[in-house]
Design an enzyme around this catalytic site. Sequence first.
Site, PDB file in Angstrom:
ATOM      1  N   CYS A   1       0.823  -1.053  -0.487  1.00 59.41           N
ATOM      2  CA  CYS A   1      -0.396   0.177   0.009  1.00 59.41           C
ATOM      3  C   CYS A   1       1.062   0.857   0.478  1.00 59.41           C
ATOM      4  O   CYS A   1       1.809   1.456  -0.340  1.00 59.41           O
ATOM      5  CB  CYS A   1      -1.020  -0.517   0.953  1.00 59.41           C
ATOM      6  N   GLY A   2       0.174   2.028   1.290  1.00 61.04           N
ATOM      7  CA  GLY A   2       1.154   3.949   0.538  1.00 61.04           C
ATOM      8  C   GLY A   2       2.179   3.764   1.776  1.00 61.04           C
ATOM      9  O   GLY A   2       3.371   4.027   1.295  1.00 61.04           O
TER      10      GLY A   2
END
Length: 285
Positions: free
Chosen positions: A241-242
Amino acid sequence: MTSTDDPLVTTDWLAARLDDPKVRIIDASSKLPGVLPLPSEDYLGGHIPGAVFFDVNAIAAPDDPRPHMYPDAAQFARDVAALGISSDDTVVAYDSGGWTAAPRAWWMFLSFGHPNVKVLDGGLKKWLREGRPTHSGKVTPKPGKFRAKLDPNYVRSQQQLVGNLETKAEQVIDARARPRFEGTVAEVWPGRRSGHIPGSRNVPYSELFDAGTGAMKPLEDLRKAFTGAGVDLTRPIVTSCGSGVSALVLTLALYRLGVRGSALYDGSWAEWGLPEGPPVATGPA
């Protein structure tokens, strides 16, 4: 999926156990950098009775420039014990209801050898919608006794993910919103390139829960989200993800679908997207 191996518990389940000394509740809410008020301030304003604040940014490697990377086992044990948690307790993690960080805490406990951990379905959002009680202020528990040993199979490094570009032994699934994945918008982590890990698939984590109630979607909807994105649930999976937080919403959903042995790319895009980092792809998966 039976109630014993389902990682989710209901608000009814938790409400019936608020006075159980062996059930420890943690508020693991998190926000992107710069978003105010801070999750710790939200916690002080109102939390599920008895809950302590699990700070994903503090229960992390202290000198690592990458955001909230895994701490070592000694630190995790020390930090968790300071929250009043012992090795024989059942831990229930919740967040504000946007699925932003409770699954991260759940996966960390599993990674460090503590299987008795659950996530509150719908989090604080669902709890409040149902008119259930909250307390304000800080909870100061008596320290617990916690043992931790990291199982390295639960996490992947950038080096391992670079090697996977060649072998394609593991499927990489990215939990970020589609515009970030495709590189059509600026990356929210400052100074990072836009795009995704070449060959990865995209299952935005927000598509796995009902935005109205905060509850996770039914199993069949979860299955369609993954298979519709081209994911083979029988093959090895790494979630990303981030910054290694919302990826665990995917991991949690996969776990509910019976998938075991998946791993988290802890550095995620905050690491991969750095200017001198590995190759980046843009466009649809």
